[in-house]
Enzyme design. Structure first.
Site, PDB file in Angstrom:
ATOM      1  N   LEU A   2       0.804  -1.216   0.000  1.00 20.38           N
ATOM      2  CA  LEU A   2       0.000   0.000   0.000  1.00 20.38           C
ATOM      3  C   LEU A   2       0.837   1.267   0.000  1.00 20.38           C
ATOM      4  O   LEU A   2       0.351   2.328  -0.409  1.00 20.38           O
ATOM      5  CB  LEU A   2      -0.939   0.005   1.203  1.00 20.38           C
ATOM      6  CG  LEU A   2      -1.943  -1.151   1.286  1.00 20.38           C
ATOM      7  CD1 LEU A   2      -2.754  -1.061   2.570  1.00 20.38           C
ATOM      8  CD2 LEU A   2      -2.858  -1.156   0.063  1.00 20.38           C
TER       9      LEU A   2
ATOM     10  N   GLY B 160       5.972   4.574   4.617  1.00 12.50           N
ATOM     11  CA  GLY B 160       6.029   5.772   5.426  1.00 12.50           C
ATOM     12  C   GLY B 160       7.454   6.081   5.805  1.00 12.50           C
ATOM     13  O   GLY B 160       8.407   5.616   5.169  1.00 12.50           O
ATOM     14  N   GLY B 161       7.622   6.850   6.877  1.00 12.80           N
ATOM     15  CA  GLY B 161       8.957   7.244   7.288  1.00 12.80           C
ATOM     16  C   GLY B 161       9.838   6.095   7.720  1.00 12.80           C
ATOM     17  O   GLY B 161      11.057   6.114   7.511  1.00 12.80           O
ATOM     18  N   MET B 162       9.230   5.068   8.326  1.00  9.19           N
ATOM     19  CA  MET B 162      10.051   3.977   8.833  1.00  9.19           C
ATOM     20  C   MET B 162       9.438   2.603   8.606  1.00  9.19           C
ATOM     21  O   MET B 162       9.954   1.610   9.127  1.00  9.19           O
ATOM     22  CB  MET B 162      10.313   4.176  10.331  1.00  9.19           C
ATOM     23  CG  MET B 162       9.077   4.188  11.214  1.00  9.19           C
ATOM     24  SD  MET B 162       9.466   4.559  12.946  1.00  9.19           S
ATOM     25  CE  MET B 162      10.444   3.130  13.395  1.00  9.19           C
ATOM     26  N   ALA B 163       8.380   2.508   7.827  1.00 10.17           N
ATOM     27  CA  ALA B 163       7.730   1.207   7.664  1.00 10.17           C
ATOM     28  C   ALA B 163       7.071   1.074   6.302  1.00 10.17           C
ATOM     29  O   ALA B 163       6.607   2.052   5.716  1.00 10.17           O
ATOM     30  CB  ALA B 163       6.686   0.998   8.763  1.00 10.17           C
TER      31      ALA B 163
ATOM     32  N   VAL C 202       3.862  -0.653   4.345  1.00 11.75           N
ATOM     33  CA  VAL C 202       2.493  -0.997   4.737  1.00 11.75           C
ATOM     34  C   VAL C 202       1.894  -1.898   3.661  1.00 11.75           C
ATOM     35  O   VAL C 202       1.950  -1.581   2.467  1.00 11.75           O
ATOM     36  CB  VAL C 202       1.636   0.276   4.909  1.00 11.75           C
ATOM     37  CG1 VAL C 202       0.217  -0.104   5.323  1.00 11.75           C
ATOM     38  CG2 VAL C 202       2.263   1.203   5.938  1.00 11.75           C
TER      39      VAL C 202
ATOM     40  N   LYS D 176       2.080  -3.569   9.006  1.00  7.82           N
ATOM     41  CA  LYS D 176       3.035  -2.467   8.952  1.00  7.82           C
ATOM     42  C   LYS D 176       4.387  -3.025   9.387  1.00  7.82           C
ATOM     43  O   LYS D 176       4.574  -3.381  10.547  1.00  7.82           O
ATOM     44  CB  LYS D 176       2.578  -1.345   9.886  1.00  7.82           C
ATOM     45  CG  LYS D 176       3.420  -0.085   9.820  1.00  7.82           C
ATOM     46  CD  LYS D 176       2.789   0.998  10.694  1.00  7.82           C
ATOM     47  CE  LYS D 176       3.573   2.293  10.621  1.00  7.82           C
ATOM     48  NZ  LYS D 176       2.950   3.346  11.468  1.00  7.82           N
TER      49      LYS D 176
ATOM     50  N   ASP E  39       1.262  13.917  15.407  1.00  6.86           N
ATOM     51  CA  ASP E  39       1.359  13.909  13.938  1.00  6.86           C
ATOM     52  C   ASP E  39      -0.031  13.912  13.305  1.00  6.86           C
ATOM     53  O   ASP E  39      -0.283  13.197  12.336  1.00  6.86           O
ATOM     54  CB  ASP E  39       2.161  12.699  13.469  1.00  6.86           C
ATOM     55  CG  ASP E  39       2.637  12.833  12.014  1.00  6.86           C
ATOM     56  OD1 ASP E  39       2.605  13.974  11.493  1.00  6.86           O
ATOM     57  OD2 ASP E  39       3.029  11.826  11.417  1.00  6.86           O
TER      58      ASP E  39
END
Length: 247
Positions: A22, A25-28, A30, A48, A160
């Site tokens: 999908l 992100g910043g660290m993962a 998905v 995730k 956030d």
């Protein structure tokens, strides 16, 4: 989607099966995934998984685990539910793969909706904007007031809140997700905040950040409400209030 992400889709991942990548992100990474049980039981959810390069660094693993531990304590209709925190051992010398299994929301994030409205030069209906903001506020109220088993208030601050972290389901549900940089208030110190901003990790999105968070000061529930106000403004006006240069 990278070559490795495409290869991951469709393969087994512990007791889950990855169906579709999908995004990242910043660290993962998905993934849309599926879990299996007895008698043909199946459930679609989201996996995730921490990015492999970051899995080699203890500080990022700790942040990832912290996200799961905080989010699993939240149970509210307007918050994406966390089901599981797991670790899968890799072959050879690769670090373990940490992951969070969470609720799948069949819909789209608010950022995508706002982008489409801007493309069509159409405003979001005022009533809809207020409704979405009210539902986000319910989620934040739950997080801010949440207590542990001993009755102590956790005072969780999301830190956030932005259109990217608000999911809108096709059924009309509004759900806040990604507590990746949330912290219980009592654990936050100025040194921790400053370090996060300096190394550029999980610092939140500048365009929605409260003044105190941008100054690396301690944050509380009011910081999340400031961010929510920015989101509400953007839904009504069609643009972020801080998009233009400061005069």
């Amino acid at each position: 989607m990278g070559r490795n992400d495409a290869a991951d889709s469709g393969r087994a991942f512990g007791r889950y099966r990855l169906l579709e990548h999908l995004g990242r992100g910043g660290m993962a990474d998905v993934y849309k995934a599926k879990s299996f049980g007895v008698e043909g039981f199946e459930k679609v959810l989201v996996i995730k998984r921490i990015v492999p390069d970051l899995a080699m660094h203890d500080e990022f693993v700790d942040m990832f685990v912290q996200e799961a531990k905080l989010a699993v304590q939240l149970s509210h209709a307007n918050i994406v539910q966390v089901f599981d925190l797991g670790r899968i051992e890799q072959q050879r010398d690769a670090p373990p793969s940490y992951f969070i299994a969470m609720e799948y929301v069949d819909g789209v994030d608010l950022a995508t909706v706002l982008k489409q409205l801007r493309r069509e030069d159409r405003p979001m209906p005022l009533g809809l904007a207020v409704l979405v903001a009210a539902e986000i506020a319910k989620a934040l109220d739950h997080a801010h007031r949440r207590r542990d088993r001993g009755g102590q208030r956790l005072s969780i601050v999301h830190r956030d809140i932005s259109p990217h972290n608000v999911m809108l389901s096709w059924e009309g549900d509004v759900k806040v997700t990604d507590f990746g940089i949330a912290k219980a208030q009592e654990t936050i110190t100025r040194d921790e905040e400053q370090n996060e901003l300096e190394v550029g990790r999980a610092a939140g999105k500048i365009a929605y950040m409260s003044p105190e968070q941008s100054r690396a000061e301690n944050t509380d529930a009011r910081s999340d409400l400031f961010s929510l106000g920015v989101v509400l403004y953007e839904m009504i006006a069609g643009a972020n209030p801080f998009a233009a240069p400061t005069i």
